[in-house]
Design a protein around this motif. Structure first.
Motif, PDB file in Angstrom:
ATOM      1  N   ALA A 195      -0.679 -12.461  -6.771  1.00  0.00           N
ATOM      2  CA  ALA A 195       0.711 -12.387  -6.327  1.00  0.00           C
ATOM      3  C   ALA A 195       0.747 -12.173  -4.815  1.00  0.00           C
ATOM      4  N   LEU A 196       1.833 -12.640  -4.214  1.00  0.00           N
ATOM      5  CA  LEU A 196       2.016 -12.438  -2.785  1.00  0.00           C
ATOM      6  C   LEU A 196       2.549 -11.022  -2.604  1.00  0.00           C
ATOM      7  N   ARG A 197       1.702 -10.118  -2.105  1.00  0.00           N
ATOM      8  CA  ARG A 197       2.122  -8.723  -2.008  1.00  0.00           C
ATOM      9  C   ARG A 197       2.020  -8.231  -0.574  1.00  0.00           C
ATOM     10  N   GLU A 198       2.827  -7.231  -0.295  1.00  0.00           N
ATOM     11  CA  GLU A 198       2.822  -6.675   1.051  1.00  0.00           C
ATOM     12  C   GLU A 198       1.580  -5.809   1.238  1.00  0.00           C
ATOM     13  N   ILE A 199       0.789  -6.098   2.265  1.00  0.00           N
ATOM     14  CA  ILE A 199      -0.410  -5.290   2.505  1.00  0.00           C
ATOM     15  C   ILE A 199      -0.242  -4.398   3.729  1.00  0.00           C
ATOM     16  N   ARG A 234       2.349 -10.138   4.305  1.00  0.00           N
ATOM     17  CA  ARG A 234       2.139 -10.383   2.888  1.00  0.00           C
ATOM     18  C   ARG A 234       0.960 -11.336   2.702  1.00  0.00           C
ATOM     19  N   ALA A 242      -1.671 -13.200  -0.552  1.00  0.00           N
ATOM     20  CA  ALA A 242      -1.908 -13.395  -1.984  1.00  0.00           C
ATOM     21  C   ALA A 242      -3.399 -13.484  -2.226  1.00  0.00           C
ATOM     22  N   HIS A 255      -6.723 -11.361  -4.500  1.00  0.00           N
ATOM     23  CA  HIS A 255      -7.159 -10.272  -5.368  1.00  0.00           C
ATOM     24  C   HIS A 255      -8.047  -9.266  -4.650  1.00  0.00           C
ATOM     25  N   ASN A 274      -7.513  -7.696  -2.101  1.00  0.00           N
ATOM     26  CA  ASN A 274      -6.750  -6.556  -1.599  1.00  0.00           C
ATOM     27  C   ASN A 274      -6.625  -5.450  -2.635  1.00  0.00           C
ATOM     28  N   ASP A 275      -6.805  -5.793  -3.926  1.00  0.00           N
ATOM     29  CA  ASP A 275      -6.726  -4.772  -4.976  1.00  0.00           C
ATOM     30  C   ASP A 275      -8.036  -4.021  -5.123  1.00  0.00           C
TER      31      ASP A 275
END
Lengths: 337, 332
Positions: free
Chosen positions: B314-318, B323, B325, B327, B329-330
């Protein structure tokens, strides 16, 4: 064809001297190439840079003897290992072309025949210049495809050009140019139509090949950034003439000719974000109607009365030549020449 | 914050090839033949605020032009919402719809194909404002002259046809035409890609001047990162129909997060870099007819792991306003 390349790395493969290629049209004589001189050395890349209509492609075509009527080479010489290509007959040229000198075009479909399989075309090219069996030729074709980074070359040999993507097609065109391990390759904007990531792949292959095989290369492009990363020497063309020549790094860091300086200033990444780019005013003049003297003077910030005369093409700094009366970056004492 | 000029929410565009007769027949007979569908744009969300220059970057086939056309309102979206000043574009009618269309203008890549060869320059530029009542017959000539002058063209040339102009001048005609209807928002689709470097610099300067002068908002679509870096406030990177990263321009060029953006930035030839060792991302851009599962970039990504093959990131704010997209980053 007695001459073989010497072991000396710095030996010139090609020397172009005062080349003139003119087109005799109904509207007048178009001097597409009007006094171009440069040298290409073994294993080195010469970047030939200019905007559309500056004569860079016609220069490439002249070297390969591909200029068609109404154009012809009107003067100067193209010395390939000391042999003047401009004086060769069509048959002698044919022996060289595709064998010791090869060309890569911007559009790979100019090289490839759309209705023939890749293997047919490559084997034909091999057998045109070498007396080898079909099987041997095929093997050579397969090896060359592998060399330019085409995965599973054995299967890809059986494919037609339309089954390849743009980048792969350009690799095939490069492979065909490499079949006879030429001493000189003229590459005319081969990566201009490609995407950035694919362009980088092709440039990587080209770099590797030049280093491995000692092939000299003329890389014709309008993109200064590509040349900055790839070439050893740089020749900048404007209105049919080389206006500046020298090693890439020095030329880009401290250009002599105002046109070169203007081109470098026009590239967005050099400038601060959001600030106006240092643009060159006006536009490229028509070759039929060039201003007398220095062709750039109507757009040049340093132009003076003297520029109405033809500036000589001379060495202004060691190893660096330019065609300008009032060059940048030359200390006052050295400008006497 | 005021309402953005354009807001896209989960917008998709699909092109499908209808089955031909043989295909339909085969389907009737129970052969599993399916329509081929290209997801040109796949659930993209994008916001453009007033006065902003947003750069949209991607390689060929990533759907950036399709997205631009949907934003400009000349191509309907297959699904999703496009809001113009907070109102759904499809729900507008009559005068409002016309206003929305006039306020958003487009400048095209090819200055040769985007001008009608049979019309004089004056008519190319002047027709739309006349039809839409922005000028009257009596003032027509002065109006057209002003538009041409603003785009850097000599008004005395207005009786000529497009073929009598050079590429750079034609692009100026296209700009004059777009600005003649007094838009607030311009979509530039590779507007300088076909031009020589020195002419490109002139046109880019013109864009910057016009922005200041008329308070314009741009969506600037380009594959040229140098141009985008120079011009944009915010940059959106697309890969195969999806947005992979979005951030302020400085942030993207200094602190790229997505592996694709990083690779793209590494490989752009720069005039400052001499005798570069080119490496190249492995592999080709996959066909959008049959995109890879999960993250579209995983077959070419040096950091790909199992999850990338299965799940779409997903395109998430980092970071604030940044933002991405990915994985990765998790994990950290």
């Amino acid at each position: 064809m007695a001459q073989t390349p010497t072991a000396n790395d710095a030996s010139p493969v090609l020397e172009v001297r005062d080349l003139q290629t003119h087109f005799f049209t109904r509207a007048g004589v178009v001097k597409a190439v009007d006094g171009v001189s440069f040298t290409v050395r073994r294993g080195k890349v010469l970047g030939l840079v200019g905007e559309s209509g500056s004569g860079k492609t016609v220069t490439g075509f002249s070297i390969l003897g591909l200029v068609d009527a109404p154009g012809r080479i009107a003067g100067g010489s193209i010395l390939f290992h000391g042999q003047d290509l401009a004086k060769l007959s069509e048959e002698e040229m044919r022996q060289l072309r595709g064998n010791r000198i090869a060309m890569i075009f911007q559009d790979p479909m100019m090289t490839l025949n759309p209705v023939l399989r890749i293997d047919t075309q490559m084997i034909e090219t091999v057998q045109a210049h070498a007396k080898v069996s079909r099987e041997e030729a095929r093997q050579r074709a397969r090896d060359t495809l592998g060399m330019v980074g085409i995965p599973s070359p054995e299967e890809r040999l059986k494919a037609y050009p339309h089954q390849f993507s743009g980048g792969m097609r350009q690799r095939v065109a490069i492979a065909i140019a490499l079949l006879h391990r030429p001493e000189l390759i003229v590459a005319d904007e081969p990566t201009t139509a490609l995407d950035v990531t694919i362009q980088a792949q092709i440039l990587a292959e080209v770099q590797k090949l030049c280093a491995q095989t000692g092939t000299a290369m003329i890389w014709i492009t309008h993109d200064l950034s590509v040349v900055a990363g790839l070439a050893d020497d740089l020749a900048v063309m404007y209105a049919g003439r080389v206006v500046e020549r020298g090693p890439v790094s020095e030329t880009l860091d401290a250009p002599l000719h105002p046109y070169t300086a203007g081109l470098i200033g026009s590239v967005p990444s050099r400038n601060k974000r959001g600030e106006p780019l240092r643009q060159i005013p006006g536009m490229t003049p028509s070759l039929l109607n060039l201003p007398g003297g220095c062709a750039f003077r109507t757009r040049c910030p340093k132009a003076q009365e003297k520029c109405r005369q033809d500036p000589p093409f001379g060495e202004l700094l060691p190893g660096r030549e330019a065609r300008c009366f009032f060059p940048y970056n030359v200390p006052a004492g050295e400008a006497a020449a | 914050m005021s309402t953005p000029i354009i807001e896209l929410k989960g917008v998709s565009k699909r092109f499908s090839k209808k089955l031909d007769f043989a295909g339909k027949l085969a389907q009737k007979l129970g052969v599993p033949v399916k329509e081929e569908t290209v997801h040109a744009v796949d659930e993209v969300s994008l916001t453009v605020n007033k006065g902003e220059v947003v750069g949209l970057v991607g390689e060929s086939g990533c759907g950036k032009s399709t997205l631009g056309r949907m934003v400009a309102g000349i191509m309907p979206a297959t699904s999703g919402e496009i809001r113009w000043h907070g109102r759904e574009l499809g729900s507008l009618s009559g005068a409002d719809a016309r206003q929305a269309q006039l306020q958003t203008q487009m400048i095209f890549q090819n200055p040769y194909a985007s001008l009608n060869p049979r019309m004089r320059v004056a008519d190319i530029v002047g027709e739309a404002p006349l039809v839409h009542g922005l000028t009257r017959r009596g003032e027509y000539d002065t109006y057209v002259d002003d538009q041409l002058r603003r785009a850097g063209l000599d008004p005395s040339l207005k009786r000529r046809y497009p073929h009598q102009f050079s590429g750079g001048q034609r692009q100026r005609i296209g700009i004059a035409r777009a600005l003649a209807v007094q838009p607030e928002f311009i979509v530039c689709d590779e507007a300088v890609a076909a031009l020589d470097v020195s002419i490109q610099a002139q046109i880019l300067n013109l864009f910057l001047d016009l922005r200041r002068e008329l308070n314009l908002t741009y969506l600037f679509i380009s594959h040229d990162l140098g141009v985008v870096e120079h011009l944009s406030d915010r940059v959106v990177i697309m890969y195969l129909g999806r947005v992979v990263e979005e951030a302020a321009a400085e942030e993207v060029f200094r602190n790229a997060n997505h592996p694709y953006t990083q690779a793209l930035l590494d490989e752009v030839p720069r005039i400052e870099v001499r005798k570069k060792h080119f490496a190249g991302i492995k592999g080709e851009i996959p066909s959008p007819l049959n995109p890879p599962s999960g993250c579209h970039f995983h077959p070419r990504c040096p950091h790909a792991f199992d999850r990338c093959k299965i799940e779409r990131p997903a395109l998430r704010e980092i970071a604030p306003g940044h933002r991405s997209a990915c994985h990765l980053n998790d994990r950290s």
